[in-house]
Motif scaffolding. Structure first.
Motif, PDB file in Angstrom:
ATOM      1  N   MET A   1       0.822  -1.199   0.000  1.00 28.39           N
ATOM      2  CA  MET A   1       0.000   0.000   0.000  1.00 28.39           C
ATOM      3  C   MET A   1       0.861   1.257   0.000  1.00 28.39           C
ATOM      4  SD  MET A   1      -2.990  -1.192   2.663  1.00 28.39           S
ATOM      5  CE  MET A   1      -3.783   0.414   2.779  1.00 28.39           C
ATOM      6  N   ALA A   2       1.935   1.244   0.791  1.00 32.67           N
ATOM      7  CA  ALA A   2       2.833   2.406   0.824  1.00 32.67           C
ATOM      8  C   ALA A   2       3.504   2.578  -0.538  1.00 32.67           C
ATOM      9  CB  ALA A   2       3.877   2.237   1.926  1.00 32.67           C
ATOM     10  N   ALA A   3       3.862   1.455  -1.167  1.00 33.98           N
ATOM     11  CA  ALA A   3       4.484   1.533  -2.499  1.00 33.98           C
ATOM     12  C   ALA A   3       3.491   2.094  -3.512  1.00 33.98           C
ATOM     13  CB  ALA A   3       4.960   0.148  -2.941  1.00 33.98           C
ATOM     14  N   GLY A   4       2.209   1.739  -3.352  1.00 31.19           N
ATOM     15  CA  GLY A   4       1.168   2.274  -4.227  1.00 31.19           C
ATOM     16  C   GLY A   4       1.064   3.779  -4.101  1.00 31.19           C
ATOM     17  N   ARG A   5       1.215   4.254  -2.875  1.00 31.39           N
ATOM     18  CA  ARG A   5       1.159   5.704  -2.674  1.00 31.39           C
ATOM     19  C   ARG A   5       2.382   6.385  -3.296  1.00 31.39           C
ATOM     20  NH1 ARG A   5       1.635   9.604   2.593  1.00 31.39           N
ATOM     21  NH2 ARG A   5       1.758  11.449   1.307  1.00 31.39           N
ATOM     22  N   VAL A   6       3.567   5.762  -3.120  1.00 33.84           N
ATOM     23  CA  VAL A   6       4.787   6.309  -3.732  1.00 33.84           C
ATOM     24  C   VAL A   6       4.616   6.338  -5.254  1.00 33.84           C
ATOM     25  CG1 VAL A   6       7.237   5.837  -4.173  1.00 33.84           C
ATOM     26  CG2 VAL A   6       6.317   5.587  -1.864  1.00 33.84           C
ATOM     27  N   HIS A   7       4.075   5.243  -5.800  1.00 34.95           N
ATOM     28  CA  HIS A   7       3.884   5.128  -7.244  1.00 34.95           C
ATOM     29  C   HIS A   7       2.966   6.220  -7.763  1.00 34.95           C
ATOM     30  CE1 HIS A   7       1.908   3.155 -10.836  1.00 34.95           C
ATOM     31  NE2 HIS A   7       3.173   3.151 -11.171  1.00 34.95           N
ATOM     32  N   GLN A   8       1.957   6.585  -6.971  1.00 37.87           N
ATOM     33  CA  GLN A   8       0.960   7.584  -7.399  1.00 37.87           C
ATOM     34  C   GLN A   8       1.172   8.915  -6.681  1.00 37.87           C
ATOM     35  OE1 GLN A   8      -1.338   7.433  -9.781  1.00 37.87           O
ATOM     36  NE2 GLN A   8      -0.593   5.423 -10.348  1.00 37.87           N
ATOM     37  N   ARG A   9       2.430   9.273  -6.427  1.00 36.18           N
ATOM     38  CA  ARG A   9       2.703  10.449  -5.599  1.00 36.18           C
ATOM     39  C   ARG A   9       2.109  11.744  -6.168  1.00 36.18           C
ATOM     40  NH1 ARG A   9       8.075   9.687  -7.938  1.00 36.18           N
ATOM     41  NH2 ARG A   9       8.411  11.466  -9.294  1.00 36.18           N
ATOM     42  N   SER A  10       1.922  11.809  -7.481  1.00 39.52           N
ATOM     43  CA  SER A  10       1.370  13.050  -8.026  1.00 39.52           C
ATOM     44  C   SER A  10      -0.060  12.872  -8.548  1.00 39.52           C
ATOM     45  CB  SER A  10       2.285  13.584  -9.135  1.00 39.52           C
ATOM     46  OG  SER A  10       2.481  12.565 -10.086  1.00 39.52           O
ATOM     47  N   ALA A  11      -0.684  11.727  -8.238  1.00 34.78           N
ATOM     48  CA  ALA A  11      -2.052  11.490  -8.737  1.00 34.78           C
ATOM     49  C   ALA A  11      -3.061  12.319  -7.950  1.00 34.78           C
ATOM     50  CB  ALA A  11      -2.399  10.013  -8.602  1.00 34.78           C
ATOM     51  N   THR A  12      -4.147  12.658  -8.606  1.00 42.07           N
ATOM     52  CA  THR A  12      -5.197  13.398  -7.918  1.00 42.07           C
ATOM     53  C   THR A  12      -6.450  12.546  -7.753  1.00 42.07           C
ATOM     54  OG1 THR A  12      -5.818  14.322 -10.040  1.00 42.07           O
ATOM     55  CG2 THR A  12      -4.453  15.713  -8.625  1.00 42.07           C
ATOM     56  N   SER A  13      -6.448  11.352  -8.287  1.00 43.93           N
ATOM     57  CA  SER A  13      -7.643  10.521  -8.202  1.00 43.93           C
ATOM     58  C   SER A  13      -7.440   9.380  -7.223  1.00 43.93           C
ATOM     59  CB  SER A  13      -8.002  10.015  -9.606  1.00 43.93           C
ATOM     60  OG  SER A  13      -8.100   8.622  -9.639  1.00 43.93           O
ATOM     61  N   ARG A  14      -8.437   9.216  -6.356  1.00 44.75           N
ATOM     62  CA  ARG A  14      -8.370   8.132  -5.382  1.00 44.75           C
ATOM     63  C   ARG A  14      -8.396   6.771  -6.068  1.00 44.75           C
ATOM     64  NH1 ARG A  14     -12.454   9.854  -0.544  1.00 44.75           N
ATOM     65  NH2 ARG A  14     -10.905  10.894   0.737  1.00 44.75           N
TER      66      ARG A  14
END
Ligand SMILES: [Zn+2]
Length: 170
Positions: A1-14
């Motif tokens: 889950m933390a890696a998913g957040r790192v991967h999407q660090r600039s995403a604006t969509s949940r």
């Protein structure tokens, strides 16, 4: 889950963040698909037994291809080196973290060069029961212990998910 957040660090969509968290989470569990070895009669200590080849450091970039390509396709982006590198690190941590557990026969981290099974010098993580046995008091204790150890990563992942979502909805 933390890696998913790192991967999407600039995403604006949940949705994008949730997809990354799901597929990176799947990547983290992928090496344990080798429990099928028990059903196939492959001995634990064999190269393709549980905690063998699929837990090797060199197997990580190969196993990571499956969830990483699926994730990039779902996010409608071209398969990217960045996704693959993050996914490979996630898969590699599985074997390394398993080596910190206090049961089983150790991890074949250096397969295919060696089938030697390794443990870390310190094993603070209780080993989890396999299969249906996980749904027991022992399994619950292991799950709660792991939740406590990895709480900082869960909080990092969920905090980013909630905050990012808020920003996107404003
Ligand atoms: Zn494992």
């Amino acid at each position: 889950m933390a890696a998913g957040r790192v991967h999407q660090r600039s995403a604006t969509s949940r949705t994008a963040i949730a997809r990354s968290m799901f597929w990176m989470g799947l990547a983290s569990m992928l090496p344990d698909a080798d429990v099928i070895a028990f059903a196939l009669g492959i001995p634990y200590e064999a190269p393709f037994g549980h905690r063998g080849a699929s837990h090797a450091l060199l197997a990580a970039p190969i196993l990571a291809l499956i969830p990483c390509v699926a994730l990039d396709l779902l996010l409608r982006t071209r398969p990217s080196l960045r996704t693959w590198i993050i996914g490979s690190i996630v898969v590699a941590t599985h074997g390394l973290l398993d080596s910190l557990t206090d049961g089983g026969l150790g991890i074949a981290l250096l397969w295919p060069f060696s089938n030697e099974r390794f443990f870390a010098p310190w094993q603070p993580i209780p080993v989890a029961p396999i299969g249906r046995a996980f749904f027991s008091r022992w399994g619950l204790e292991v799950a709660l212990t792991e939740l406590a150890y990895f709480a900082p990563l869960f909080l990092y992942a969920l905090w980013g998910f909630i905050r990012r979502g808020d920003r996107a909805e404003r």
